[in-house]
Design an enzyme around this catalytic site. Sequence first.
Site, PDB file in Angstrom:
ATOM      1  N   ASP A   1      -1.737   6.388   6.435  1.00  0.00           N
ATOM      2  CA  ASP A   1      -2.743   5.434   5.973  1.00  0.00           C
ATOM      3  C   ASP A   1      -3.029   4.476   7.136  1.00  0.00           C
ATOM      4  OD1 ASP A   1      -4.228   3.433   4.828  1.00  0.00           O
ATOM      5  OD2 ASP A   1      -2.858   3.034   3.171  1.00  0.00           O
TER       6      ASP A   1
ATOM      7  N   TRP B   1       0.837  -1.214   0.000  1.00  0.00           N
ATOM      8  CA  TRP B   1       0.000   0.000   0.000  1.00  0.00           C
ATOM      9  C   TRP B   1       0.862   1.252   0.000  1.00  0.00           C
ATOM     10  CZ3 TRP B   1      -4.293  -1.341  -1.876  1.00  0.00           C
ATOM     11  CH2 TRP B   1      -4.873  -2.563  -1.540  1.00  0.00           C
TER      12      TRP B   1
ATOM     13  N   LYS C   1     -11.986  -2.288   6.635  1.00  0.00           N
ATOM     14  CA  LYS C   1     -11.147  -3.174   7.436  1.00  0.00           C
ATOM     15  C   LYS C   1     -11.635  -3.168   8.887  1.00  0.00           C
ATOM     16  CE  LYS C   1      -8.679  -3.569   3.706  1.00  0.00           C
ATOM     17  NZ  LYS C   1      -7.643  -2.658   3.297  1.00  0.00           N
TER      18      LYS C   1
HETATM   19  C1  LIG Z   1      -7.098  -2.140   1.980  1.00  0.00           C
HETATM   20  C2  LIG Z   1      -6.081  -1.090   2.086  1.00  0.00           C
HETATM   21  C3  LIG Z   1      -6.000  -0.041   1.159  1.00  0.00           C
HETATM   22  C4  LIG Z   1      -6.891   0.037  -0.057  1.00  0.00           C
HETATM   23  O1  LIG Z   1      -8.187   0.305   0.308  1.00  0.00           O
HETATM   24  P1  LIG Z   1      -9.352   0.565  -0.779  1.00  0.00           P
HETATM   25  O2  LIG Z   1     -10.415   1.152   0.066  1.00  0.00           O
HETATM   26  O3  LIG Z   1      -9.677  -0.763  -1.357  1.00  0.00           O
HETATM   27  O4  LIG Z   1      -8.821   1.504  -1.799  1.00  0.00           O
HETATM   28  C5  LIG Z   1      -5.044   0.928   1.363  1.00  0.00           C
HETATM   29  N1  LIG Z   1      -4.221   0.892   2.420  1.00  0.00           N
HETATM   30  C6  LIG Z   1      -4.259  -0.102   3.324  1.00  0.00           C
HETATM   31  C7  LIG Z   1      -3.320  -0.083   4.503  1.00  0.00           C
HETATM   32  C8  LIG Z   1      -5.202  -1.112   3.194  1.00  0.00           C
HETATM   33  O5  LIG Z   1      -5.251  -2.101   4.104  1.00  0.00           O
END
Ligand SMILES: *Cc1c(COP(=O)(O)O)cnc(C)c1O
Length: 362
Positions: free
Chosen positions: A173, A104, A197
Amino acid sequence: MKANRVHNFSAGPAALPLSVLEEIQESFLNFNNSGMSITEVSHRSKWFDDVINDAIERTKRLLKLDDNFEVLFIQGGASMQFCMIPMNFLHGNKTADYVDTGTWSTKAIKEARIQGKTVHVASSSEDKNYSYIPKDIEFTDNAVYAHITSNNTIKGTQWSNFPDTGNVPIVCDMSSDIMSRSFDPSPFGFIFAGAQKNIGPSGVCMAIIRKDMLDLVPEELPTMLKYTTFASKKSMFNTPPCFAIYTIQLVLKWLEESIGGLEKMEILNQEKARHLYDFMDSGDFYKATTEKDSRSLMNVTFRLHDEALEKHFVEEAIENDLNGLKGHSSVGGCRASIYNATTMDSVKALTDYMKHFESKNG
Ligand SMILES: *Cc1c(COP(=O)(O)O)cnc(C)c1O
């Protein structure tokens, strides 16, 4: 049809608290005595306004955010933020630092570079397959921001302490660990998290912005790509993802009223992770793939000593109502995602199954 719900270890979309799902079910046809479903009422109505206001207030209380922060809801998932962050904050010959801790982070760097922005990779754990969180990083003094990924969902690592970036605001993030622990928000300029998540269904990204960061946003960006639009219109310049925000509101209520806040949640998360890692460390049949001091409390990545058994391990788990244990296709192996809503009972059911599998195949 299954008589019971399964133990859900999916990485995302992922388990939600049962009481939240039940509340949605109960009020689905008649939300708050409106005679309509939450999916049918106007986003400009009093009903939805109460929902989004409550979600914002609860986020501020849970994360101890003062009035310098705004809470936004933006569509396009966390991936959209990889593009919007440099677009809104990084201009001219200015630099942003990025720490590359796998998948990511790597994607975030790529999206900044696509736009011709100047990105400095301050540190990377690529040398050891992203199995650790880098230490003693030298950040650029005058960087506009320093981007990190607090929990690496695919590689199974997590920052246990956030780095000291001096005066440079951290952009983080937190998709896979937001609301899983308490932390000091003051070094952060921007926090974002795809909801699916740890806090809700897919379809929305929670974004927390420190107000001074809004000053960096250029006037000439398209309206829907500017943080200033979301901040000035309370995330309702256009129709927001109402159902997703409603579910988030209920999850936050559960965190405050049933769990008792993030300090309590953090203790439960530590207990679950410890149970699973201790079990794996006690033998050599299962092996965690990450370095001990970098292990994620949310996504426990592991291999079997005989990798040829992994497919069988995952399939037989499903027969035993343990779902979602296959590792991400880019890394293989196994992964148990144990987010907030995954209970200790589920984690114990997993280690019981692991013991049983080992005794049959060891
Ligand atoms: C799942 C995830 C993403 C991507 O998320 P989307 O909502 O599918 O774009 C980005 N960063 C992390 C740390 C993730 O776990």
